[in-house]
Design a protein around this motif. Structure first.
Motif, PDB file in Angstrom:
ATOM      1  N   GLY A   2      71.079  51.151 -70.560  1.00 30.16           N
ATOM      2  CA  GLY A   2      72.375  51.000 -69.942  1.00 30.16           C
ATOM      3  C   GLY A   2      72.408  50.010 -68.795  1.00 30.16           C
ATOM      4  O   GLY A   2      73.299  50.087 -67.937  1.00 30.16           O
ATOM      5  N   SER A   3      71.445  49.102 -68.748  1.00 29.44           N
ATOM      6  CA  SER A   3      71.358  48.091 -67.679  1.00 29.44           C
ATOM      7  C   SER A   3      71.438  48.715 -66.290  1.00 29.44           C
ATOM      8  O   SER A   3      72.316  48.384 -65.482  1.00 29.44           O
ATOM      9  CB  SER A   3      72.463  47.038 -67.848  1.00 29.44           C
ATOM     10  N   PRO A  53      70.856  55.448 -77.842  1.00 26.65           N
ATOM     11  CA  PRO A  53      69.971  55.034 -78.937  1.00 26.65           C
ATOM     12  C   PRO A  53      69.019  53.923 -78.484  1.00 26.65           C
ATOM     13  O   PRO A  53      69.232  53.311 -77.434  1.00 26.65           O
ATOM     14  CB  PRO A  53      70.952  54.496 -79.971  1.00 26.65           C
ATOM     15  N   VAL A  54      67.991  53.697 -79.278  1.00 25.12           N
ATOM     16  CA  VAL A  54      67.019  52.644 -78.985  1.00 25.12           C
ATOM     17  C   VAL A  54      67.145  51.555 -80.045  1.00 25.12           C
ATOM     18  O   VAL A  54      67.001  51.815 -81.247  1.00 25.12           O
ATOM     19  CB  VAL A  54      65.584  53.204 -78.965  1.00 25.12           C
ATOM     20  N   ARG A  55      67.437  50.343 -79.574  1.00 23.15           N
ATOM     21  CA  ARG A  55      67.499  49.188 -80.477  1.00 23.15           C
ATOM     22  C   ARG A  55      66.656  48.083 -79.866  1.00 23.15           C
ATOM     23  O   ARG A  55      67.119  47.339 -78.999  1.00 23.15           O
ATOM     24  CB  ARG A  55      68.948  48.738 -80.665  1.00 23.15           C
ATOM     25  N   GLN A 114      65.287  43.911 -73.170  1.00 26.91           N
ATOM     26  CA  GLN A 114      66.025  44.683 -74.169  1.00 26.91           C
ATOM     27  C   GLN A 114      65.925  46.180 -73.875  1.00 26.91           C
ATOM     28  O   GLN A 114      66.901  46.917 -74.045  1.00 26.91           O
ATOM     29  CB  GLN A 114      65.494  44.370 -75.572  1.00 26.91           C
ATOM     30  N   MET A 115      64.758  46.637 -73.429  1.00 24.35           N
ATOM     31  CA  MET A 115      64.615  48.042 -73.026  1.00 24.35           C
ATOM     32  C   MET A 115      65.584  48.377 -71.893  1.00 24.35           C
ATOM     33  O   MET A 115      66.212  49.447 -71.882  1.00 24.35           O
ATOM     34  CB  MET A 115      63.171  48.311 -72.580  1.00 24.35           C
ATOM     35  N   VAL A 143      57.291  36.787 -74.206  1.00 26.35           N
ATOM     36  CA  VAL A 143      57.847  37.585 -75.300  1.00 26.35           C
ATOM     37  C   VAL A 143      57.884  39.062 -74.904  1.00 26.35           C
ATOM     38  O   VAL A 143      58.865  39.768 -75.196  1.00 26.35           O
ATOM     39  CB  VAL A 143      57.043  37.383 -76.600  1.00 26.35           C
ATOM     40  N   ILE A 144      56.845  39.533 -74.232  1.00 29.82           N
ATOM     41  CA  ILE A 144      56.869  40.902 -73.710  1.00 29.82           C
ATOM     42  C   ILE A 144      58.081  41.078 -72.798  1.00 29.82           C
ATOM     43  O   ILE A 144      58.796  42.090 -72.855  1.00 29.82           O
ATOM     44  CB  ILE A 144      55.575  41.222 -72.921  1.00 29.82           C
TER      45      ILE A 144
END
Length: 381
Positions: free
Chosen positions: A78-79, A370-372, A72-73, A65-66
């Motif tokens: 921006g991958s 942004p951070v999602r 996602q981070m 899960v981490i």
């Protein structure tokens, strides 16, 4: 001579030579004295055969899960073609291995440019980590804490730690009738005992003022000056990305509440708690709960933005533990094995009496907009 007897002699000798010592120095010796401290001596510390459980010793799903959140981070950034994971205090490397396994299996594009840096104080742990992470050997490197904090190491990605801050030595203070005093350790007839005196550093008073804490008469508390210093080192090293802190603790308002008259200092030995830190020197863990308010306030001063803070169960439920459970249910495991796995995962997410609300998670960001994050989703939404 036994390990604790040797450490006992060393500490008594120091007190005889220089007089009483601060509790922070006593705790540092008990945990980190070369070859004799709890974390610097051989022996199993975690799991059924050790002194305590951590989330990673319960099930690999915690690390997976981490890893979902780390991916996602990476997307929030921006991958990028290169992404560095840094783990401080990796123990035997189990969490890092679970994370790397998941990313290799599920996030090929991220994994292509991934490297893992382990920051480790105890050199003897490196061999255990090498063995645990052998499949990922070409992506793993090591740094000492001094190398990490030297200012020469920088990275973009995510630095994470699991039960690191609670193991940093703390000052202990008490509010006496004549004001705030520090608790010192001295020795009488070969036995360690405590006495109070003036604060050893003004930084203690400044720490409490930052979080607007004033102790009640007779109230004791711990002050972890090493935590802000560690966070400053982490922030200097992080060029762009995230810091994820996993530990047990509270916001300052709750941590220093008047009902906590004795603070939160505890020892662990063979899954039993012990309030006396002056026995089994080097053979029992000594910890204090983490002040997350200070981490957030100091982070803001360092240019880190607090993106998410909350209980472990909330993080896990939002970030993918349900998906992990569903995959277990669809697996070829027997019904008995699936039941055992469900019971194990229950320890991670139960909010009452389990690890679910004992542990908190803090995510801070730097230079990402942004951070999602997955954990920012509403549970069930």
């Amino acid at each position: 001579m036994t390990q604790d007897a040797r450490l006992n002699d060393i500490l008594n000798q120091r007190i005889a030579q220089q007089g009483r010592i601060t509790f922070v120095d006593f705790m540092a010796a008990c945990l980190y004295e070369p070859g004799l401290g709890y974390y610097t001596s051989p022996g199993r510390k975690v799991g059924a055969e050790g002194d305590f459980y951590t989330s990673i010793s319960v099930h690999a799903a915690f690390g997976r899960v981490i890893a979902r959140e780390l991916a996602q981070m990476w997307r929030c950034m921006g991958s990028p073609p290169a992404f560095t994971l840094v783990e401080c205090g990796a123990g035997n490397g189990r969490l890092a291995c679970d994370i790397m396994d998941y990313l290799a299996e599920r996030e090929a594009a991220m994994h292509d440019g991934l490297r893992l840096v382990l920051v480790e104080k105890e050199p003897s742990l490196e061999s255990a980590q090498r063995e645990m992470l052998s499949v990922h050997a070409e992506r793993v490197s090591w740094l000492s804490p001094d190398e990490f904090s030297s200012g020469r190491f920088t990275f973009s990605g995510c630095l994470y730690s699991n039960e690191l801050i609670d193991a940093l030595p703390v000052h202990r203070v008490v509010m006496n009738p004549d004001g705030l005093q520090e608790i010192y350790v001295t020795s009488k007839d070969g036995e360690f005992c405590e006495e109070t005196g003036p604060l050893s550093t003004d930084a203690i008073r400044e720490y409490l003022a930052r979080i607007a804490v004033e102790l009640q008469p007779g109230q004791q508390a711990e002050v972890n000056l090493a935590a802000p210093a560690w966070l400053a080192s982490a922030s200097r090293a992080l060029h762009r990305g995230f810091i994820l802190t996993i530990d047990y603790g509270f916001p300052a308002e709750e941590l220093f509440a008047p009902h906590r008259t004795r603070g939160t200092l505890l020892c662990y030995h063979r899954h039993q708690t012990e309030e006396n830190p002056y026995i089994r020197l080097g053979r029992q863990d000594i910890t204090a709960h983490v002040d997350f308010t200070t981490l957030m306030k100091c982070g803001e001063e360092l240019g880190l933005r607090s993106e998410w803070f909350g209980e472990q169960y909330r993080f896990l439920l939002s970030s993918g533990i349900v998906e992990e459970i569903e995959e277990i249910e669809r697996s070829s495991a027997t019904d008995e094995q699936k039941l055992k796995l469900r019971l194990a995962l229950k320890k991670l997410i139960m909010p009452e009496g389990g690890m679910g609300d004992t542990f908190r998670m803090l995510i801070q960001s730097k230079g990402v907009e942004p951070v999602r994050l997955l954990c920012q989703r509403r549970i069930g939404g």
